[in-house]
Design a protein around this motif. Structure first.
Motif, mmCIF file in Angstrom:
data_model
loop_
_atom_site.group_PDB
_atom_site.id
_atom_site.type_symbol
_atom_site.label_atom_id
_atom_site.label_comp_id
_atom_site.label_asym_id
_atom_site.label_seq_id
_atom_site.Cartn_x
_atom_site.Cartn_y
_atom_site.Cartn_z
ATOM 1 N N LYS A 266 3.972 23.696 -22.083
ATOM 2 C CA LYS A 266 4.786 22.554 -22.501
ATOM 3 C C LYS A 266 5.606 22.078 -21.317
ATOM 4 C CE LYS A 266 7.430 22.020 -26.318
ATOM 5 N NZ LYS A 266 8.077 22.511 -27.494
ATOM 6 N N PRO A 267 4.985 21.459 -20.330
ATOM 7 C CA PRO A 267 5.697 21.098 -19.101
ATOM 8 C C PRO A 267 6.835 20.115 -19.350
ATOM 9 C CG PRO A 267 3.339 20.616 -18.914
ATOM 10 C CD PRO A 267 3.595 21.052 -20.317
ATOM 11 N N PRO A 268 8.024 20.435 -18.856
ATOM 12 C CA PRO A 268 9.165 19.539 -19.040
ATOM 13 C C PRO A 268 9.192 18.398 -18.024
ATOM 14 C CG PRO A 268 9.859 21.494 -17.881
ATOM 15 C CD PRO A 268 8.416 21.699 -18.235
ATOM 16 N N LEU A 269 8.450 18.538 -16.948
ATOM 17 C CA LEU A 269 8.457 17.544 -15.876
ATOM 18 C C LEU A 269 7.047 17.049 -15.594
ATOM 19 C CD1 LEU A 269 10.793 19.443 -13.410
ATOM 20 C CD2 LEU A 269 11.441 17.582 -14.945
ATOM 21 N N GLU A 270 6.990 15.815 -15.106
ATOM 22 C CA GLU A 270 5.712 15.228 -14.740
ATOM 23 C C GLU A 270 5.967 14.271 -13.570
ATOM 24 O OE1 GLU A 270 1.994 13.445 -17.349
ATOM 25 O OE2 GLU A 270 3.846 13.958 -18.324
ATOM 26 N N MET A 271 5.022 14.191 -12.675
ATOM 27 C CA MET A 271 5.146 13.292 -11.527
ATOM 28 C C MET A 271 4.413 11.991 -11.854
ATOM 29 S SD MET A 271 6.232 13.012 -8.327
ATOM 30 C CE MET A 271 6.323 14.663 -7.638
ATOM 31 N N LEU A 272 5.047 10.894 -11.522
ATOM 32 C CA LEU A 272 4.435 9.585 -11.685
ATOM 33 C C LEU A 272 4.226 9.015 -10.287
ATOM 34 C CD1 LEU A 272 3.565 7.214 -13.470
ATOM 35 C CD2 LEU A 272 5.963 6.577 -13.632
ATOM 36 N N ARG A 273 2.992 8.640 -9.975
ATOM 37 C CA ARG A 273 2.662 8.121 -8.651
ATOM 38 C C ARG A 273 2.080 6.725 -8.812
ATOM 39 N NH1 ARG A 273 -1.989 11.103 -6.570
ATOM 40 N NH2 ARG A 273 -3.203 9.304 -7.147
ATOM 41 N N HIS B 199 0.607 -0.795 -8.712
ATOM 42 C CA HIS B 199 -0.688 -0.545 -9.327
ATOM 43 C C HIS B 199 -1.055 0.916 -9.077
ATOM 44 C CE1 HIS B 199 -2.263 -0.776 -5.281
ATOM 45 N NE2 HIS B 199 -1.966 -2.040 -5.163
ATOM 46 N N GLU B 200 -2.201 1.311 -9.583
ATOM 47 C CA GLU B 200 -2.632 2.719 -9.508
ATOM 48 C C GLU B 200 -1.554 3.646 -10.074
ATOM 49 O OE1 GLU B 200 -4.252 3.973 -5.701
ATOM 50 O OE2 GLU B 200 -4.886 1.909 -5.273
ATOM 51 N N VAL B 201 -0.982 3.251 -11.196
ATOM 52 C CA VAL B 201 0.052 4.063 -11.849
ATOM 53 C C VAL B 201 -0.633 5.279 -12.468
ATOM 54 C CG1 VAL B 201 1.822 4.086 -13.633
ATOM 55 C CG2 VAL B 201 1.454 2.010 -12.278
ATOM 56 N N THR B 202 -0.275 6.467 -11.970
ATOM 57 C CA THR B 202 -0.954 7.698 -12.362
ATOM 58 C C THR B 202 0.060 8.785 -12.684
ATOM 59 O OG1 THR B 202 -2.714 7.153 -10.786
ATOM 60 C CG2 THR B 202 -2.656 9.408 -11.612
ATOM 61 N N TRP B 203 -0.138 9.428 -13.812
ATOM 62 C CA TRP B 203 0.698 10.579 -14.178
ATOM 63 C C TRP B 203 0.032 11.839 -13.630
ATOM 64 C CZ3 TRP B 203 5.441 10.163 -16.162
ATOM 65 C CH2 TRP B 203 5.799 8.942 -16.721
ATOM 66 N N VAL B 204 0.797 12.640 -12.910
ATOM 67 C CA VAL B 204 0.288 13.859 -12.279
ATOM 68 C C VAL B 204 0.937 15.053 -12.970
ATOM 69 C CG1 VAL B 204 0.056 15.112 -10.110
ATOM 70 C CG2 VAL B 204 0.092 12.601 -10.089
ATOM 71 N N TYR C 38 7.896 3.262 -18.553
ATOM 72 C CA TYR C 38 7.669 3.444 -17.116
ATOM 73 C C TYR C 38 6.518 2.562 -16.639
ATOM 74 C CZ TYR C 38 10.520 7.706 -16.427
ATOM 75 O OH TYR C 38 11.541 8.600 -16.300
ATOM 76 N N GLU C 39 5.393 2.660 -17.324
ATOM 77 C CA GLU C 39 4.187 1.964 -16.889
ATOM 78 C C GLU C 39 4.364 0.448 -16.921
ATOM 79 O OE1 GLU C 39 1.086 3.622 -19.326
ATOM 80 O OE2 GLU C 39 1.290 5.607 -18.402
ATOM 81 N N GLY D 65 0.804 -1.221 0.000
ATOM 82 C CA GLY D 65 0.000 0.000 0.000
ATOM 83 C C GLY D 65 0.836 1.269 0.000
ATOM 84 N N GLY D 66 2.161 1.129 0.209
ATOM 85 C CA GLY D 66 3.034 2.308 0.201
ATOM 86 C C GLY D 66 3.081 2.950 -1.173
ATOM 87 N N GLU D 67 3.328 4.257 -1.197
ATOM 88 C CA GLU D 67 3.365 4.985 -2.470
ATOM 89 C C GLU D 67 4.803 5.237 -2.908
ATOM 90 O OE1 GLU D 67 -0.340 7.756 -3.203
ATOM 91 O OE2 GLU D 67 0.697 8.309 -1.347
ATOM 92 N N PHE D 68 4.985 5.240 -4.217
ATOM 93 C CA PHE D 68 6.270 5.544 -4.839
ATOM 94 C C PHE D 68 6.027 6.685 -5.815
ATOM 95 C CE2 PHE D 68 9.416 4.284 -8.297
ATOM 96 C CZ PHE D 68 10.501 4.859 -7.660
ATOM 97 N N PHE D 69 6.879 7.700 -5.746
ATOM 98 C CA PHE D 69 6.765 8.874 -6.613
ATOM 99 C C PHE D 69 8.027 9.008 -7.458
ATOM 100 C CE2 PHE D 69 4.153 9.647 -2.945
ATOM 101 C CZ PHE D 69 3.014 10.243 -3.462
ATOM 102 N N VAL D 70 7.841 9.347 -8.716
ATOM 103 C CA VAL D 70 8.957 9.588 -9.628
ATOM 104 C C VAL D 70 8.739 10.960 -10.246
ATOM 105 C CG1 VAL D 70 10.131 8.827 -11.730
ATOM 106 C CG2 VAL D 70 9.138 7.130 -10.185
ATOM 107 N N LEU D 71 9.715 11.853 -10.099
ATOM 108 C CA LEU D 71 9.676 13.123 -10.818
ATOM 109 C C LEU D 71 10.542 12.925 -12.052
ATOM 110 C CD1 LEU D 71 8.790 16.065 -11.019
ATOM 111 C CD2 LEU D 71 10.869 16.680 -9.765
#
Length: 124
Positions: free
Chosen positions: A114-121, A86-91, A76-77, A15-21
């Motif tokens: 034109k965002p150069p960065l995106e968060m993946l949760r 699971h619950e792979v979401t681009w923010v 990535y996905e 259930g822990g979350e992992f974030f990728v910038l």
């Protein structure tokens, strides 16, 4: 990348979350310069198995540059799901109210267009 994702997954409680910038996987390099925001992002013209390579330069004194891979969204996905996430979401990138207050909304228009960065949760 899949091996890295598996190692991260093993390190998290269920259930822990992992974030990728990450650099926006489908970022287009032909838009407005990012120099106003303190860096540049330029394609090297090389393509590797996971996606294109790009040179990122932080406009410091002196400037600092590095070349890295820009994995495609599906890479990535696929790797995260294969590792058990699971619950792979681009923010999408957002500018804080404090940033808008300090620099004004107009300052951020190019970055948000034109965002150069995106968060993946995702969740273990």
């Amino acid at each position: 990348m899949e091996r890295m994702c598996r190692n991260v997954h093993r390190s998290l409680k269920p259930g822990g979350e992992f974030f990728v910038l990450a650099q926006t996987p489908d970022y287009r390099f032909d838009g407005p310069s990012l120099a106003n925001y303190g860096f540049l992002c330029e394609p090297t013209g090389e393509e590797i198995e996971t996606g294109p390579r790009a040179r990122v330069t932080a406009l410091l004194d002196p400037p600092i540059s590095f070349v890295g891979a820009c994995p495609r969204r599906e890479v990535y996905e696929k790797c995260l799901r294969a590792a058990g996430f699971h619950e792979v979401t681009w923010v999408p990138l957002e500018v804080s109210d404090a940033g808008v207050h300090e620099f004004g909304a107009t300052f951020w228009e190019d970055l948000l267009a034109k965002p150069p960065l995106e968060m993946l949760r995702c969740r273990a």
